[in-house]
Design a protein around this motif. Structure first.
Motif, PDB file in Angstrom:
ATOM      1  N   UNK A  35      11.493  -0.110  -0.471  1.00 38.62           N
ATOM      2  CA  UNK A  35      10.989  -1.027   0.543  1.00 38.62           C
ATOM      3  C   UNK A  35       9.464  -0.982   0.560  1.00 38.62           C
ATOM      4  N   UNK A  36       8.869  -2.034   1.107  1.00 38.02           N
ATOM      5  CA  UNK A  36       7.426  -2.023   1.295  1.00 38.02           C
ATOM      6  C   UNK A  36       7.099  -1.248   2.568  1.00 38.02           C
ATOM      7  N   UNK A  37       5.838  -1.267   2.960  1.00 33.25           N
ATOM      8  CA  UNK A  37       5.413  -0.467   4.117  1.00 33.25           C
ATOM      9  C   UNK A  37       6.060  -0.937   5.407  1.00 33.25           C
ATOM     10  N   UNK A  96       4.021   5.438  -3.683  1.00 33.31           N
ATOM     11  CA  UNK A  96       5.466   5.527  -3.494  1.00 33.31           C
ATOM     12  C   UNK A  96       5.804   6.847  -2.827  1.00 33.31           C
ATOM     13  N   UNK A  97       6.513   6.761  -1.717  1.00 37.30           N
ATOM     14  CA  UNK A  97       6.942   7.938  -0.969  1.00 37.30           C
ATOM     15  C   UNK A  97       8.413   8.212  -1.262  1.00 37.30           C
ATOM     16  N   UNK A  98       8.746   9.479  -1.441  1.00 31.89           N
ATOM     17  CA  UNK A  98      10.122   9.876  -1.690  1.00 31.89           C
ATOM     18  C   UNK A  98      10.408  11.249  -1.139  1.00 31.89           C
ATOM     19  N   UNK A  99      11.684  11.555  -0.926  1.00 29.35           N
ATOM     20  CA  UNK A  99      12.055  12.870  -0.417  1.00 29.35           C
ATOM     21  C   UNK A  99      12.231  13.850  -1.572  1.00 29.35           C
ATOM     22  N   UNK A 100      12.802  15.005  -1.286  1.00 31.86           N
ATOM     23  CA  UNK A 100      12.894  16.064  -2.296  1.00 31.86           C
ATOM     24  C   UNK A 100      13.887  15.747  -3.403  1.00 31.86           C
ATOM     25  N   UNK A 101      14.706  14.739  -3.211  1.00 26.97           N
ATOM     26  CA  UNK A 101      15.620  14.341  -4.269  1.00 26.97           C
ATOM     27  C   UNK A 101      14.910  13.788  -5.490  1.00 26.97           C
ATOM     28  N   UNK A 102      13.647  13.401  -5.335  1.00 33.03           N
ATOM     29  CA  UNK A 102      12.860  12.853  -6.443  1.00 33.03           C
ATOM     30  C   UNK A 102      11.791  13.826  -6.927  1.00 33.03           C
ATOM     31  N   UNK A 103      11.948  15.117  -6.599  1.00 28.82           N
ATOM     32  CA  UNK A 103      10.940  16.126  -6.925  1.00 28.82           C
ATOM     33  C   UNK A 103      11.107  16.594  -8.375  1.00 28.82           C
ATOM     34  N   UNK A 104      10.581  15.782  -9.286  1.00 28.15           N
ATOM     35  CA  UNK A 104      10.625  16.128 -10.717  1.00 28.15           C
ATOM     36  C   UNK A 104       9.297  15.726 -11.345  1.00 28.15           C
ATOM     37  N   UNK A 105       8.766  16.606 -12.177  1.00 31.02           N
ATOM     38  CA  UNK A 105       7.457  16.358 -12.786  1.00 31.02           C
ATOM     39  C   UNK A 105       7.472  15.143 -13.709  1.00 31.02           C
ATOM     40  N   UNK A 106       8.567  14.923 -14.423  1.00 34.39           N
ATOM     41  CA  UNK A 106       8.594  13.782 -15.333  1.00 34.39           C
ATOM     42  C   UNK A 106       8.552  12.462 -14.572  1.00 34.39           C
ATOM     43  N   UNK A 107       9.081  12.432 -13.334  1.00 27.39           N
ATOM     44  CA  UNK A 107       8.983  11.222 -12.529  1.00 27.39           C
ATOM     45  C   UNK A 107       7.555  11.022 -12.037  1.00 27.39           C
ATOM     46  N   UNK A 108       6.876  12.103 -11.684  1.00 25.84           N
ATOM     47  CA  UNK A 108       5.480  11.988 -11.267  1.00 25.84           C
ATOM     48  C   UNK A 108       4.613  11.481 -12.426  1.00 25.84           C
ATOM     49  N   UNK A 121       0.813  -1.209   0.000  1.00 26.54           N
ATOM     50  CA  UNK A 121       0.000   0.000   0.000  1.00 26.54           C
ATOM     51  C   UNK A 121       0.850   1.264   0.000  1.00 26.54           C
ATOM     52  N   UNK A 122       1.943   1.267   0.747  1.00 27.85           N
ATOM     53  CA  UNK A 122       2.824   2.435   0.808  1.00 27.85           C
ATOM     54  C   UNK A 122       4.272   1.961   0.760  1.00 27.85           C
ATOM     55  N   UNK A 123       4.940   2.172  -0.339  1.00 21.55           N
ATOM     56  CA  UNK A 123       6.357   1.836  -0.466  1.00 21.55           C
ATOM     57  C   UNK A 123       7.175   3.126  -0.387  1.00 21.55           C
ATOM     58  N   UNK A 124       8.437   2.987  -0.092  1.00 22.39           N
ATOM     59  CA  UNK A 124       9.317   4.154   0.049  1.00 22.39           C
ATOM     60  C   UNK A 124      10.613   3.904  -0.694  1.00 22.39           C
ATOM     61  N   UNK A 125      11.203   4.988  -1.198  1.00 22.36           N
ATOM     62  CA  UNK A 125      12.445   4.918  -1.950  1.00 22.36           C
ATOM     63  C   UNK A 125      13.470   5.853  -1.326  1.00 22.36           C
ATOM     64  N   UNK A 126      14.725   5.437  -1.331  1.00 16.14           N
ATOM     65  CA  UNK A 126      15.787   6.264  -0.754  1.00 16.14           C
ATOM     66  C   UNK A 126      17.128   5.713  -1.221  1.00 16.14           C
ATOM     67  N   UNK A 185       0.453   5.787  -7.428  1.00 16.21           N
ATOM     68  CA  UNK A 185       0.313   7.085  -6.795  1.00 16.21           C
ATOM     69  C   UNK A 185       1.645   7.484  -6.170  1.00 16.21           C
ATOM     70  N   UNK A 186       1.890   8.776  -6.068  1.00 19.68           N
ATOM     71  CA  UNK A 186       3.172   9.243  -5.536  1.00 19.68           C
ATOM     72  C   UNK A 186       2.934  10.239  -4.415  1.00 19.68           C
ATOM     73  N   UNK A 187       3.877  10.291  -3.534  1.00 21.69           N
ATOM     74  CA  UNK A 187       3.898  11.297  -2.453  1.00 21.69           C
ATOM     75  C   UNK A 187       5.349  11.740  -2.306  1.00 21.69           C
ATOM     76  N   UNK A 188       5.712  12.722  -3.119  1.00 22.83           N
ATOM     77  CA  UNK A 188       7.088  13.215  -3.168  1.00 22.83           C
ATOM     78  C   UNK A 188       7.105  14.657  -2.671  1.00 22.83           C
TER      79      UNK A 188
END
Length: 270
Positions: free
Chosen positions: A138-140, A184-196, A103-108, A205-208
């Motif tokens: 990772x998964x939730x 997918x949750x990510x920090x500001x390092x993934x803040x790009x419109x083309x990735x969204x 349901x909620x994965x995270x990237x780092x 769904x994304x939460x960056x």
């Protein structure tokens, strides 16, 4: 020695490993020669090197096989992608038991210093010293689903697409195999419109966090699990600093750390 091998390679892990590496029989028609070192003892020695952080030459002789034999077997299994396949088998076992939460994965990512070798570069967070970077999803619950390595100067955003594509189709308790996170949750390092846009096109769904607009602390409620997984990877002391010249060997140690994390969760629920 048997107790040490049993502790490093429990019966459950050994049975999973045997699926990947069938037993090898060496037949010498002329007779004689030295008996081939056992795979279980060799696997225990490799895990000891990964978890203790010692060099190959410092490997204690208590395991039986000499360090050149252990290194050759490690290189052979790494070329055959045994560690990635074993990690996938463990994920399949966890998925079949319903232990993976998509349901909620995270990237780092996390950077480590590197002595030399390919896929190294100046680390912008370590005064430009040579380093490599470990990327993971990772998964939730914090179980690693996809792993990758790069030079330390590669931007985090360039690792998102390969990582998401690298998630293998994993068994589920019900229904078909799954390989896409719900969010997918990510920090500001993934803040790009083309990735969204790329994530939306694949139904993810994304939460960056957005630079200059949102605080990274708001993502801490869900993204802390990937930070915890990074600390779990640090339990594999061979990853504190990269000593491997070949990137596939460094990736192999990352895979060993990930499969040990998954196996610990598997043995806890059984």
């Amino acid at each position: 020695m048997a107790d040490l091998v049993q502790r490093l390679v429990p019966d459950e892990l050994w049975e999973l490993f045997r699926r990947m590496v069938p037993p090898t029989e060496v037949i010498r028609p002329q007779g004689g020669g030295r008996r081939r070192a056992g795979d279980r003892e060799t696997l225990a020695a490799i895990i000891f090197v990964a978890t203790s952080g010692c060099t190959w030459r410092q490997l204690p002789p208590v395991f039986g096989p000499a360090w050149p034999t252990v290194y050759r077997r490690f290189a052979q299994w790494s070329r055959a992608r045994v560690w990635a396949r074993l990690h996938r088998v463990i994920l399949d076992e966890l998925g079949a038991l319903g232990e993976l939460d998509w349901s909620r994965c995270a990237i780092d990512s996390v950077s480590v210093r590197a002595a030399k070798g390919l896929l190294t570069g100046p680390n912008p967070t370590d005064r430009g010293k040579p380093g490599s970077k470990i990327h993971l999803i990772t998964d939730r619950k914090g179980l690693p689903l996809s792993l990758g390595i790069s030079a330390a100067n590669l931007h985090d955003s360039q690792g998102l697409v390969p990582l998401v594509r690298g998630i293998p189709p994993i068994r589920s308790r019900r229904g078909p195999r799954r390989r896409r996170p719900g969010k997918l949750h990510g920090d500001k390092g993934y803040d790009y419109d083309h990735l969204r846009r790329w994530l939306r096109s694949r139904g993810i769904r994304h939460r960056i966090a957005r630079k200059g607009i949102e605080s990274s602390q708001r993502l801490g409620r869900h993204r802390w699990v990937v930070e915890r997984t990074v600390s779990w990877l640090a339990g594999c002391r061979r990853l504190h600093r990269r000593y491997e010249r070949k990137p596939e060997h460094f990736l192999a140690f990352v895979g060993i750390a990930a499969l040990l994390i998954g196996h610990r969760r598997l043995t806890r629920i059984r």
